[in-house]
Design a protein around this motif. Structure first.
Motif, PDB file in Angstrom:
ATOM      1  N   ARG A  57       0.837  -1.213   0.000  1.00  0.00           N
ATOM      2  CA  ARG A  57       0.000   0.000   0.000  1.00  0.00           C
ATOM      3  C   ARG A  57       0.869   1.259   0.000  1.00  0.00           C
ATOM      4  N   CYS A  64       4.229   2.007   3.181  1.00  0.00           N
ATOM      5  CA  CYS A  64       3.267   2.211   4.275  1.00  0.00           C
ATOM      6  C   CYS A  64       3.846   1.896   5.654  1.00  0.00           C
ATOM      7  N   GLU A  66       3.414  -0.741   7.301  1.00  0.00           N
ATOM      8  CA  GLU A  66       2.509  -1.604   8.072  1.00  0.00           C
ATOM      9  C   GLU A  66       2.335  -2.985   7.447  1.00  0.00           C
ATOM     10  N   CYS A  67       2.423  -3.043   6.117  1.00  0.00           N
ATOM     11  CA  CYS A  67       2.088  -4.307   5.443  1.00  0.00           C
ATOM     12  C   CYS A  67       3.184  -5.360   5.682  1.00  0.00           C
ATOM     13  N   CYS A  70       6.512  -4.480   4.067  1.00  0.00           N
ATOM     14  CA  CYS A  70       7.269  -3.438   4.780  1.00  0.00           C
ATOM     15  C   CYS A  70       7.939  -4.023   6.012  1.00  0.00           C
TER      16      CYS A  70
END
Ligand SMILES: [Zn+2]
Length: 357
Positions: A57, A64, A66-67, A70
């Protein structure tokens, strides 16, 4: 997102936006060379752009954070991001490492997206490693991107250079760097000290920050003082060598390189045109070569204006020659030939003591 730092370097904003635009329009090249001085964030830029390319994302603010991708990137465990650097400081990239890179780009992406390889200190390749890389560059794979990172572009083979898109990271102005350093709020901000660190680092904000934090500025200033004393016949080459050996060879050499450049510039630029201490050129010249150099010039000054001007030009040209020699030594130190750094520095000290004679 504390792991994304290059995205917050003000001097890299335009470049990041242009890379994002190329990504959006699917016009990214398959191989880039990121060059520029040390301490500008080249490696961070490449790694964070790799995180961006593999993020699930991504936004204009970067990956991001968060994913799953990442999180894998934060721990350097993403199967679609390969990072290679010399195994030990001062050593070359090996042909086996480059073969690993070649094998890596032939495998398709685990996540079905982009696959990225970042090669740090890419100039440190011997000819067999260089040839192996060339083969990889000649067979680009879809959605696979290579970033070669170097602060010695001239040491990369011309064929490799011609196969990649070359990007030179910009050195920010003194004002931009100072503002960035101030905003970090690592300690009470001392603008004068920060300015001295920036000048000593040749304008590289990350190096200047490092200098501010490890308090190495006095060592660098002492080295510069010793260098000018040797240059002007007020100290011996042995004293200069002792001073040089207190730092990493490459750091010491880069510092005397910027001091020589600054002294040469002072000699060759018309004094009436050189009121530029507040702008970029002032920073790039290195530390203002202090009162020792000014005192020397004052001592050799005569009442004959033409003679003084000729002497300035002569000193300037000799300093340019000395600069070339120091630059040659820097390249040798950074090459894969592993020269004896003490011998190399010793001969530079001798050349420095002879330069103006
Ligand atoms: Zn993400």
């Amino acid at each position: 997102m504390n792991n994304v730092v290059a995205w917050e370097y003000p001097w890299l904003q335009d470049l990041l936006e242009s890379f994002q635009r190329s990504h959006k329009s699917s016009t990214l090249a398959h191989a880039y060379i990121l060059s520029g001085s040390r301490g500008l964030g080249k490696k961070q830029f490449a790694l964070e752009f790799a995180s961006f390319l593999t993020c699930e994302r991504p936004s204009t603010k970067g990956p991001c954070g968060e994913c799953k991708s990442c999180k894998l990137n934060v721990t350097a465990n993403h199967p679609d991001v390969l990072y290679l650097a010399p195994n030990e400081p001062g050593k070359a990239l090996t042909v086996d490492q480059i073969r690993r890179l070649s094998d890596y780009v032939h495998v398709s992406s685990h996540a079905g997206g982009a696959r990225v390889a970042v090669l740090a200190e890419a100039h440190k390749m011997n000819s067999s490693a260089s040839n192996a890389l060339l083969k990889t560059l000649e067979e680009p794979h879809e959605s696979t991107y290579l970033f070669l990172v170097t602060d010695s572009l001239g040491l990369l083979s011309p064929t490799i250079r011609s196969r990649c898109q070359r990007i030179t990271l910009p050195t920010p102005s003194l004002a931009v760097s100072l503002e960035w350093m101030r905003a970090l709020k690592v300690r009470e901000f001392d603008e004068q000290l920060a300015t001295s660190c920036l000048k000593a680092s040749g304008g590289s904000p990350l190096l200047a920050m490092e200098m501010l934090l490890d308090e190495s500025l006095p060592t660098r200033q002492a080295l510069e003082h010793e260098f000018i004393a040797c240059l002007t016949g007020n100290s011996s080459p042995d004293n200069l060598l002792a001073s040089l050996l207190k730092s990493e060879p490459i750091t010491a050499i880069e510092h005397i390189l910027s001091t020589t450049a600054h002294c040469a510039k002072l000699m060759l630029v018309n004094p009436s045109e050189s009121h530029d201490s507040s702008n970029d050129t002032g920073v790039l010249g290195g530390l203002a070569p202090s009162s020792a150099w000014d005192r020397f010039l004052e001592q050799v000054k005569t009442s004959d204006g033409d003679y003084n001007a000729r002497r300035r030009a002569l000193f300037g040209n000799r300093l340019v020659r000395l600069y070339d020699e120091i630059e040659k030594a820097r390249r040798q130190l950074q090459s894969s030939s592993n020269p004896n750094s003490k011998l190399l520095l010793g001969s530079l000290c001798w050349l420095t003591s002879r330069a103006l004679k």
